[in-house]
Design an enzyme around this catalytic site. Sequence first.
Site, PDB file in Angstrom:
ATOM      1  N   SER A  88      15.391   2.817  32.965  1.00 42.29           N
ATOM      2  CA  SER A  88      15.425   3.101  31.531  1.00 42.29           C
ATOM      3  C   SER A  88      15.842   1.812  30.841  1.00 42.29           C
ATOM      4  CB  SER A  88      16.423   4.219  31.228  1.00 42.29           C
ATOM      5  OG  SER A  88      16.459   4.465  29.834  1.00 42.29           O
ATOM      6  N   ARG A 142      -5.485 -10.084 -13.194  1.00 48.71           N
ATOM      7  CA  ARG A 142      -4.617  -9.231 -12.384  1.00 48.71           C
ATOM      8  C   ARG A 142      -4.616  -9.675 -10.927  1.00 48.71           C
ATOM      9  NH1 ARG A 142      -3.690  -4.024 -14.822  1.00 48.71           N
ATOM     10  NH2 ARG A 142      -4.896  -3.704 -16.719  1.00 48.71           N
ATOM     11  N   ARG A 193      -7.556   3.384  -6.052  1.00 50.71           N
ATOM     12  CA  ARG A 193      -7.081   3.042  -4.715  1.00 50.71           C
ATOM     13  C   ARG A 193      -6.653   4.335  -4.043  1.00 50.71           C
ATOM     14  NH1 ARG A 193      -1.948  -0.123  -7.246  1.00 50.71           N
ATOM     15  NH2 ARG A 193      -0.901   1.668  -8.153  1.00 50.71           N
ATOM     16  N   GLY A 232       3.181  -3.573  -8.782  1.00 53.06           N
ATOM     17  CA  GLY A 232       4.146  -4.216  -9.649  1.00 53.06           C
ATOM     18  C   GLY A 232       4.824  -5.442  -9.067  1.00 53.06           C
ATOM     19  N   CYS A 284      15.328   3.706  26.159  1.00 56.99           N
ATOM     20  CA  CYS A 284      16.267   4.554  25.423  1.00 56.99           C
ATOM     21  C   CYS A 284      17.009   3.787  24.331  1.00 56.99           C
ATOM     22  CB  CYS A 284      17.265   5.204  26.373  1.00 56.99           C
ATOM     23  SG  CYS A 284      18.279   4.021  27.282  1.00 56.99           S
ATOM     24  N   HIS A 333       7.182   2.801 -12.332  1.00 55.44           N
ATOM     25  CA  HIS A 333       7.562   1.921 -11.227  1.00 55.44           C
ATOM     26  C   HIS A 333       8.588   2.602 -10.321  1.00 55.44           C
ATOM     27  CE1 HIS A 333      10.092  -1.306  -9.426  1.00 55.44           C
ATOM     28  NE2 HIS A 333       8.918  -1.858  -9.209  1.00 55.44           N
ATOM     29  N   TYR A 376       7.792   7.209  29.008  1.00 53.24           N
ATOM     30  CA  TYR A 376       8.366   7.894  27.852  1.00 53.24           C
ATOM     31  C   TYR A 376       9.170   6.918  27.001  1.00 53.24           C
ATOM     32  CZ  TYR A 376      12.915   7.887  30.248  1.00 53.24           C
ATOM     33  OH  TYR A 376      14.069   7.503  30.870  1.00 53.24           O
ATOM     34  N   MET A 431       3.413  -8.359  -8.010  1.00 51.68           N
ATOM     35  CA  MET A 431       2.862  -9.634  -8.460  1.00 51.68           C
ATOM     36  C   MET A 431       2.470  -9.520  -9.932  1.00 51.68           C
ATOM     37  SD  MET A 431       0.798 -10.678  -5.008  1.00 51.68           S
ATOM     38  CE  MET A 431       0.081  -9.057  -4.860  1.00 51.68           C
ATOM     39  N   LYS A 468      -7.658  -4.175  -4.882  1.00 56.13           N
ATOM     40  CA  LYS A 468      -8.115  -3.893  -6.242  1.00 56.13           C
ATOM     41  C   LYS A 468      -9.533  -4.398  -6.452  1.00 56.13           C
ATOM     42  CE  LYS A 468      -5.018  -4.174  -9.313  1.00 56.13           C
ATOM     43  NZ  LYS A 468      -3.937  -4.687 -10.183  1.00 56.13           N
TER      44      LYS A 468
END
Length: 936
Positions: free
Chosen positions: A820, A94, A339, A103, A888, A455, A908, A105, A25
């Site tokens: 594997s 803020r 933002r 929301g 896997c 919210h 993989y 904090m 912010k």
Amino acid sequence: MAQGTKWVYDFHQGTMKMKGLLGGKGANLAEMTRMGLPVPSGFTITTEACLEYLRTGSAPPEMDRQVDEALRRVEGRMKRRLGDLENPLLVSVRSGARYSMPGMMDTVLNLGLNDRSVYGLARQARSDRFAFDSYRRFIQMFARIVMGVPAEPFEEALDRAKERKGRGTTDADLEAVELQGLVERFKRIVREHAGRLFPQEPREQLRMAIEAVFQSWNNERANTYRKQYRIPDDLGTAVNVQAMVFGNRGEESGTGVAFTRDPATGERGIYGDYLPNAQGEDVVAGIRNTLPLAELGHIDPPSFRELQGIMARLEEHYRDMCDIEFTIEERKLWMLQTRVGKRTGAAAVRMAVEMVGEGLISKEEAVARVEPEQLDQLLHKQFDPKATFDVLAKGINASPGAAVGQAVFDADTAEAWAKEGRPVILVRRETNPDDLHGMFAAEGILTSHGGKTSHAAVVARGHGTPAVCGAEALKIDHARKRFVTGSTTVNEGDVISIDGTTGRIVVGEVDLVEPKLSGDFHTLLGWADEIRRLKVRANADNGPDAKKARSFGAQGIGLCRTEHMFGTPGDPRLPVFRQVILAAAKARAAQLELESAEREAAEARGSGRRAAQDRVKAAKAALRSDEIKPYFDGLKKLLSGQRKDFEAIFRAMDGLPVTIRLLDPPLHEFLPSSKDLAVALASPDTKESRQLLREFGGKRRSEEVLREVLALEENNPMLGLRGCRLGILYPDIYRIQVQAIVEAACNVKGRGGEPVVEIMVPLVATRAELEAVAADARRVAAEVIERKGVEVEYLIGTMIELPRAALAADEIAEEAEFFSFGTNDLTQTTFGFSRDDVEAMFLPRYLEQKVLPQNPFETLDQPGVGELVRTACERGRKTREDIKLGICGEHGGDPLSVRFFHQIGLDYVSCSPYRVPLARLAAAQAVLGEADTSSK
């Protein structure tokens, strides 16, 4: 910290690149100030100051002086002074963390008012009503957030004031004298609950508010949010102190939230909410229903045109969809925040692809920008278009996807029921951060208040949960746990269905269907495939799942669990396998007897030869006996059934590798528990008992079965007779499976297919274990290939799931053609955790107390389990340079774990079919992450 540290930055001193120090912010307020946009003057206290405060329990020594200096500069720019009796400056305080935590904090508005300056504000604004409305809001917010006074007494006092005014009265209808009375009542509430007077000195108010925001970094909802989104706990929050501008200063004022593109769909345009004569918290909290942002064009055209121009500038500047908070004070537009906006998965993909087409970003940036979890949202089910149902009511389509569940009216119940496995829809007037745990547990969220920026909507979109908000027709009674609309009442526990894509609400269960994926989805993943090095396979146990996996882009099957082919209750092959198990011990004993008899006969001479031959005949007869015959009959049936299953998988994955794991679980898992059998024998007249005893041939046979089950049960089956140990003690089972695999491959190849076969031996700890099973498997495979006359190539490898196997990988690789990694069991055996027990008993407490940084069954434990994987890879490659390496376990679909597997050079990853798209994207982002790191 060194003396002279800069703890406070004026907005004009920062940039958007300083998010680590100024929070998101603060950095964005600084950037908008540098762009020359109309931003109220202010300053940011750094995240480092927060961390110092949390470490020592007090603010850094120089911080207060720097705050005073920055405040004086704000007073000079705004030409007002904090606490001044004639021309008071009010400020907001803020939070603002590095990563958006909407929301979670705390925020304090209208700070600086007291019993005297409120009259100065009234003269300044020419409105007593406005001044006392601002003061009562300030007391209520400050007392709750900073002084720990519960919210209920204030809400009750406000409700009573509205009731005295008359039915249907809102906050905006209360007049100055009534608000003045509320202020006095609120101050008494503070004194009663806090044990002290409401602070009147503005500088003391500011100090207390800053410390409260620091402390809110560690509140329960912030901790829950960080845990859910894997945000580190050691970042802290910045604090932004900014001159107040007032959207509640009459009908020519207002407040709103705007998006430069639709956060639900990604469509270009003007989207958002506007609320006349209100402050920003009223919009976000969903307390009053808002107007579509386009209505501002009719209410205040000049401000609307200016806002449109600013929105276009911000999107071009940030090269992304921006989420903007603004206030109009008496027709003067002020920008309070911007933002990069949160968005649904569908919107994220569409924006990324379209922005490449618009020249805003590159393909690589598009791939990096979409979170893997956002793709998961696109795979959510929707209402079946063929289903017929009556729509009870409609609300705002706040987060897409459809959900069915039992209505619950509080977050605790939602969490408790979900843990019991009951799908729930959380129903609230509006949600707040204290509902977070229930929102995460729910299948869907339904509110009667709030819009797309409430919210509930923001959290639901971020979490991928379907949500319908602002359903005004619902009259929700939280005390009675029900809602009413027209003549329909829905009580807690009743099943409802919601459609977050259209806003529809239905009583009862609506059939859901799989979504259709967009062209943008496939375009983005196509770009990801161009970037990634890791291949992505799927865990699938049948033809349909394999086909689905291939449609999601799977490049093969990394794990086919053969036990799933006949181990499911209701599967007709389960009784067949049970008869094999129950006869296996006697069959094995008879086989060993025959082998021994044949050795004796071969060695016998003279008169002993006749006796040895008689022993062989008796052993062969025993193998044909009624006791053992079910064993061989059952094996033949399993051979036929598994062969069909493997053929379906090879056809679905034609040309791609299929790794088939031989039987892994202990045999007793396929039988009823000894406890259930004992109960059935002791109480044979119940329906359940009769059914169980009938399945095993009556009471006498069930008594024999019970003895067999007791003989098979183990104290610690996870470390007992399972995996390759089964193949060594009961080789017929593995031989039948290998025969079925190779016959299926031959059949498919004979019809023109291209099966790529990999046979995996589970739970190997030593080279000798794998050597014994592999030699037997190769003999069986050779016999099938010779008999079929079809040449089929295959690999034999093993699953590395024991620490010893990882450390002895160089020896095991002499026999294994691939590894594997079964990281589920490797995690269990490395930690000494039984997953089924620890996740229910103490793992939640470990995570809460930060004994563990994350659930090691969800995200790979890199320092421990990860090092074993790395070690096994290195040692395996030293022995067999071309050994194929994959994973896997469930970690194959976890983005953080995929990044690690890329780094250590696996070939993989394999995951469930529905996580294949996530893994494809995560694998590409791992490559891009390396590029980012090397360029720094």
